[in-house]
Scaffold this motif. Structure first.
Motif, PDB file in Angstrom:
ATOM      1  N   VAL A 161       0.711  -1.301  -0.100  1.00 15.22           N
ATOM      2  CA  VAL A 161      -0.133   0.042   0.074  1.00 15.22           C
ATOM      3  C   VAL A 161       0.927   1.117   0.013  1.00 15.22           C
ATOM      4  O   VAL A 161       1.779   1.445   0.897  1.00 15.22           O
ATOM      5  CB  VAL A 161      -1.066  -0.011   1.246  1.00 15.22           C
ATOM      6  N   LEU A 162       0.462   2.170  -0.762  1.00 10.21           N
ATOM      7  CA  LEU A 162       1.309   3.381  -1.051  1.00 10.21           C
ATOM      8  C   LEU A 162       0.260   4.514  -0.334  1.00 10.21           C
ATOM      9  O   LEU A 162      -0.716   4.907  -0.931  1.00 10.21           O
ATOM     10  CB  LEU A 162       1.675   3.760  -2.275  1.00 10.21           C
ATOM     11  N   VAL A 163       0.789   5.260   0.549  1.00  6.26           N
ATOM     12  CA  VAL A 163      -0.162   6.180   1.330  1.00  6.26           C
ATOM     13  C   VAL A 163       0.693   7.581   0.921  1.00  6.26           C
ATOM     14  O   VAL A 163       1.736   7.962   1.286  1.00  6.26           O
ATOM     15  CB  VAL A 163      -0.213   5.858   2.988  1.00  6.26           C
ATOM     16  N   ASP A 164      -0.344   8.505   0.921  1.00  5.59           N
ATOM     17  CA  ASP A 164       0.099   9.907   0.728  1.00  5.59           C
ATOM     18  C   ASP A 164       0.248  10.536   2.326  1.00  5.59           C
ATOM     19  O   ASP A 164      -0.135  10.160   3.306  1.00  5.59           O
ATOM     20  CB  ASP A 164      -0.874  10.885   0.189  1.00  5.59           C
ATOM     21  N   HIS A 165       1.276  11.412   2.440  1.00  4.73           N
ATOM     22  CA  HIS A 165       1.325  12.033   3.653  1.00  4.73           C
ATOM     23  C   HIS A 165       1.824  11.350   4.826  1.00  4.73           C
ATOM     24  O   HIS A 165       0.907  11.592   5.858  1.00  4.73           O
ATOM     25  CB  HIS A 165       0.394  13.209   3.745  1.00  4.73           C
ATOM     26  N   LEU A 166       2.514  10.263   4.628  1.00  8.53           N
ATOM     27  CA  LEU A 166       2.787   9.390   5.704  1.00  8.53           C
ATOM     28  C   LEU A 166       4.082  10.044   6.698  1.00  8.53           C
ATOM     29  O   LEU A 166       4.977   9.753   6.289  1.00  8.53           O
ATOM     30  CB  LEU A 166       3.242   7.967   4.947  1.00  8.53           C
ATOM     31  N   VAL A 167       3.418  10.738   7.625  1.00  8.28           N
ATOM     32  CA  VAL A 167       4.610  11.397   8.491  1.00  8.28           C
ATOM     33  C   VAL A 167       4.122  10.899   9.867  1.00  8.28           C
ATOM     34  O   VAL A 167       2.995  10.732  10.157  1.00  8.28           O
ATOM     35  CB  VAL A 167       4.447  12.935   8.299  1.00  8.28           C
ATOM     36  N   PRO A 168       5.435  10.842  10.753  1.00  6.69           N
ATOM     37  CA  PRO A 168       4.930  10.334  12.018  1.00  6.69           C
ATOM     38  C   PRO A 168       3.907  11.142  12.882  1.00  6.69           C
ATOM     39  O   PRO A 168       3.729  12.517  12.770  1.00  6.69           O
ATOM     40  CB  PRO A 168       6.381  10.834  12.720  1.00  6.69           C
ATOM     41  N   GLY A 169       3.191  10.348  13.749  1.00  4.78           N
ATOM     42  CA  GLY A 169       2.149  11.084  14.222  1.00  4.78           C
ATOM     43  C   GLY A 169       0.778  11.412  13.547  1.00  4.78           C
ATOM     44  O   GLY A 169      -0.206  11.874  14.153  1.00  4.78           O
ATOM     45  N   SER A 170       0.788  11.197  12.249  1.00  3.38           N
ATOM     46  CA  SER A 170      -0.350  11.631  11.360  1.00  3.38           C
ATOM     47  C   SER A 170      -1.302  10.473  11.680  1.00  3.38           C
ATOM     48  O   SER A 170      -1.054   9.258  12.020  1.00  3.38           O
ATOM     49  CB  SER A 170      -0.094  11.964  10.085  1.00  3.38           C
ATOM     50  N   LYS A 171      -2.513  10.716  11.204  1.00  5.37           N
ATOM     51  CA  LYS A 171      -3.614   9.805  11.146  1.00  5.37           C
ATOM     52  C   LYS A 171      -3.230   8.848  10.373  1.00  5.37           C
ATOM     53  O   LYS A 171      -3.414   7.332  10.499  1.00  5.37           O
ATOM     54  CB  LYS A 171      -4.920  10.628  10.608  1.00  5.37           C
ATOM     55  N   GLU A 172      -2.574   9.053   8.993  1.00  9.71           N
ATOM     56  CA  GLU A 172      -2.213   8.219   8.069  1.00  9.71           C
ATOM     57  C   GLU A 172      -1.364   7.141   8.731  1.00  9.71           C
ATOM     58  O   GLU A 172      -1.200   6.053   8.540  1.00  9.71           O
ATOM     59  CB  GLU A 172      -1.662   8.698   6.775  1.00  9.71           C
ATOM     60  N   SER A 173      -0.280   7.662   9.423  1.00 12.18           N
ATOM     61  CA  SER A 173       0.801   6.579  10.081  1.00 12.18           C
ATOM     62  C   SER A 173       0.218   5.871  11.235  1.00 12.18           C
ATOM     63  O   SER A 173       0.247   4.864  11.096  1.00 12.18           O
ATOM     64  CB  SER A 173       1.990   7.553  10.789  1.00 12.18           C
ATOM     65  N   ARG A 174      -0.949   6.126  11.922  1.00 15.42           N
ATOM     66  CA  ARG A 174      -1.636   5.314  12.744  1.00 15.42           C
ATOM     67  C   ARG A 174      -2.598   4.184  12.165  1.00 15.42           C
ATOM     68  O   ARG A 174      -2.226   3.073  12.517  1.00 15.42           O
ATOM     69  CB  ARG A 174      -2.660   6.103  13.673  1.00 15.42           C
ATOM     70  N   ILE A 175      -2.898   4.518  10.912  1.00 18.58           N
ATOM     71  CA  ILE A 175      -3.708   3.566  10.109  1.00 18.58           C
ATOM     72  C   ILE A 175      -2.825   2.736   9.739  1.00 18.58           C
ATOM     73  O   ILE A 175      -3.017   1.350   9.684  1.00 18.58           O
ATOM     74  CB  ILE A 175      -4.539   4.196   9.196  1.00 18.58           C
TER      75      ILE A 175
END
Length: 270
Positions: A161-175
């Motif tokens: 899976v390739l995710v946009d805006h995958l930065v530490p602490g973000s919603k994306e990183s938690r998912i």
């Protein structure tokens, strides 16, 4: 007067003739003495240069019965047109002439949206078809946990899976952390949107504009650049049209896509 001795070797002990195969660019062969396997990228007087999947080059002599092609012994010969050099796909890989698409793997690569999928197809499409990898899009990372559960990744069906805006602490990183496993790999780039993964110079702009918080990012970019705000799809086609190869993309995206392709095509999992 020179004397010639007759060849008394029994017919069944004589080496069987093997096919002569032109060393065309992209032809994948193995040198049995070293086990090196790679695609032909250059054939010159008496030698052939192979490139393996990691980009390593080796030069070998064009000797009779010197290579394996799909497990069969062959003799590589210089093509009648003379020296050859391989062309490249948009991703920088050696192009394989007349290569057929492989039957789709059970494994998949998911990206966030349609624009992401179109960019991956434009740069890596040739490689993905040869490897039999299908790319699909999520329309947002919020649906990822349910998609992973339904997909049920395993040793023979890996999921990348390739995710946009995958930065530490973000919603994306938690998912991403919640669904990552031995058979599901989630990676991402730091950009707010896939648009930013295209180098500004390739698009013909000095840099990607800073968009104020609370404003739709794509709309803000179009406003700042003087593009038509009412049609961000038109803006995307302008950006996508500026991409000719991997050289037009930022390294932060290139590395992640290559990582996903390697993950889902791992021979240990296929």
């Amino acid at each position: 007067m020179r004397q010639y001795s007759p060849d008394l070797t029994p017919p069944w002990k004589k080496p069987k003739p093997v096919p002569e195969v032109p060393a065309e660019p992209g032809l994948v062969v193995e040198e049995p003495g070293t086990g090196f396997c790679g695609a032909v990228i250059r054939c010159e007087a008496g030698t052939v240069t192979l490139e393996d999947r990691f980009g390593k080059h080796r030069v070998f002599p064009l000797e009779p019965r010197g290579f394996l092609l799909e497990g069969r012994v062959v003799t590589l010969v210089r093509p009648p047109s003379g020296p050859v050099r391989a062309t490249r796909t948009a991703s920088g890989s050696v192009a394989v002439p007349r290569a057929r698409a492989r039957v789709a793997r059970a494994g998949r690569i998911y990206v966030e949206g349609r624009h992401d999928a179109e960019l991956v197809e434009k740069v890596w499409g040739d490689d993905l078809r040869i490897e039999g990898v299908v790319v699909e899009y999520l329309e947002g990372v919020d649906d990822l946990p349910a998609i992973v559960t339904d997909f049920a990744p395993g040793p023979d069906a890996r999921l990348g899976v390739l995710v946009d805006h995958l930065v530490p602490g973000s919603k994306e990183s938690r998912i991403a952390e919640s669904v990552t496993s031995a058979h599901a790999l989630v990676v991402g780039h730091p950009y707010i949107d896939i648009w930013q993964a295209v180098k500004p110079a390739s698009v013909g702009i000095p840099e990607w504009p800073q968009v104020p918080r609370g404003q739709d990012w794509k709309t803000g970019v179009c406003l700042a650049l003087g593009w038509r705000v009412t049609n961000t799809g038109e803006a995307w086609q302008r950006i996508l049209g500026s991409v000719r190869s991997y050289k037009d993309l930022e390294p932060e995206l290139l590395g992640r896509v290559e990582e996903l392709i390697d993950f889902v095509t791992d021979s240990g999992a296929a």
